[in-house]
Design an enzyme around this catalytic site. Structure first.
Site, PDB file in Angstrom:
ATOM      1  CG  HIS A 193      -4.177   5.684   0.148  1.00 22.43           C
ATOM      2  ND1 HIS A 193      -3.314   6.726  -0.121  1.00 22.43           N
ATOM      3  CD2 HIS A 193      -3.556   4.560  -0.265  1.00 22.43           C
ATOM      4  CE1 HIS A 193      -2.226   6.248  -0.685  1.00 22.43           C
ATOM      5  NE2 HIS A 193      -2.333   4.934  -0.780  1.00 22.43           N
ATOM      6  CG  HIS A 245      -3.738  -0.145   0.177  1.00 21.57           C
ATOM      7  ND1 HIS A 245      -3.825  -0.252  -1.191  1.00 21.57           N
ATOM      8  CD2 HIS A 245      -2.820   0.829   0.413  1.00 21.57           C
ATOM      9  CE1 HIS A 245      -2.978   0.607  -1.758  1.00 21.57           C
ATOM     10  NE2 HIS A 245      -2.357   1.281  -0.808  1.00 21.57           N
TER      11      HIS A 245
HETATM   12  P1  AMP Z   1      -0.096   3.627  -2.485  1.00 18.52           P
HETATM   13  O1  AMP Z   1       0.978   2.972  -3.307  1.00 18.52           O
HETATM   14  O2  AMP Z   1      -0.241   3.055  -1.100  1.00 18.52           O
HETATM   15  O3  AMP Z   1       0.061   5.141  -2.487  1.00 18.52           O
HETATM   16  O4  AMP Z   1      -1.452   3.276  -3.176  1.00 18.52           O
HETATM   17  C1  AMP Z   1      -2.058   4.064  -4.150  1.00 18.52           C
HETATM   18  C2  AMP Z   1      -3.062   3.209  -4.839  1.00 18.52           C
HETATM   19  O5  AMP Z   1      -3.945   4.042  -5.546  1.00 18.52           O
HETATM   20  C3  AMP Z   1      -2.478   2.204  -5.837  1.00 18.52           C
HETATM   21  O6  AMP Z   1      -2.758   0.880  -5.396  1.00 18.52           O
HETATM   22  C4  AMP Z   1      -3.193   2.552  -7.137  1.00 18.52           C
HETATM   23  O7  AMP Z   1      -3.564   1.398  -7.863  1.00 18.52           O
HETATM   24  C5  AMP Z   1      -4.404   3.306  -6.663  1.00 18.52           C
HETATM   25  N1  AMP Z   1      -4.961   4.270  -7.595  1.00 18.52           N
HETATM   26  C6  AMP Z   1      -4.292   5.258  -8.236  1.00 18.52           C
HETATM   27  N2  AMP Z   1      -5.160   5.970  -8.997  1.00 18.52           N
HETATM   28  C7  AMP Z   1      -6.386   5.437  -8.812  1.00 18.52           C
HETATM   29  C8  AMP Z   1      -7.689   5.715  -9.306  1.00 18.52           C
HETATM   30  N3  AMP Z   1      -7.923   6.721 -10.175  1.00 18.52           N
HETATM   31  N4  AMP Z   1      -8.710   4.945  -8.908  1.00 18.52           N
HETATM   32  C9  AMP Z   1      -8.503   3.914  -8.050  1.00 18.52           C
HETATM   33  N5  AMP Z   1      -7.305   3.589  -7.546  1.00 18.52           N
HETATM   34  C10 AMP Z   1      -6.253   4.329  -7.925  1.00 18.52           C
END
Ligand code: AMP
Length: 140
Positions: free
Chosen positions: A99, A101
């Site tokens: 993903h 950001h």
């Molecule tokens: P990372 O730390 O780069 O793996 O980012 C994962 C992101 O996914 C975090 O910022 C979480 O807040 C976000 N996240 C986890 N579950 C969900 C969800 N169900 N809907 C939206 N964002 C999510």
């Protein structure tokens, strides 16, 4: 992948605040909203991280970033946008579906920060060349 939370979001099995979707890519608001409008952009095809991603999947994913980042910036009149991709736990990856950001920025103290050291004064040209050689050896 059946136990992947972002695959479940892409498939509509769990809810999300969708901002964009096409045949390759899905974009939705990050629950944490580090800054207002904080958006995640994911490939629909499951891939764990950047290392395991097929170049075409990476290409399709990043091709959508300019229009999504522009929309996120304009929606709330942000001053700028950081594009961040975390890989491995050591780099703060917590969801193992690739993903990107998209983080709109609103000035100092807006909730997002990067610690970014500048070692240019203490790094020589020789050191740069040596480091570049090590990386070049690994690029196939
Ligand atoms: P990372 O730390 O780069 O793996 O980012 C994962 C992101 O996914 C975090 O910022 C979480 O807040 C976000 N996240 C986890 N579950 C969900 C969800 N169900 N809907 C939206 N964002 C999510």
């Amino acid at each position: 992948m059946s136990d992947c939370i972002f695959c479940k979001i892409v498939n509509g099995d769990i809810p999300s605040a969708k901002v964009y979707e096409d045949e390759e890519v899905y974009a939705f608001l990050d629950l944490s909203q580090v800054t207002k409008g904080h958006t995640l952009v994911v490939p629909k095809q499951h891939t764990k991280n950047i290392y395991e991603t097929h170049p075409q999947v990476a290409s399709n994913l990043f091709a959508r970033i300019p229009k999504i980042a522009t929309a996120v910036k304009e929606a709330f009149g942000a001053d700028g946008v950081n594009i961040v991709n975390n890989n491995d736990e050591a780099a703060h990856q917590s969801v193992f579906h690739l993903h990107i950001h998209v983080l709109p920025r609103y000035g100092q103290g807006d909730g997002f920060g990067l610690k970014w050291e500048d070692n240019s004064e203490s790094t020589t040209q020789e050191q740069l060349q040596e480091t570049a050689e090590k990386i070049k050896e690994k690029i196939s």
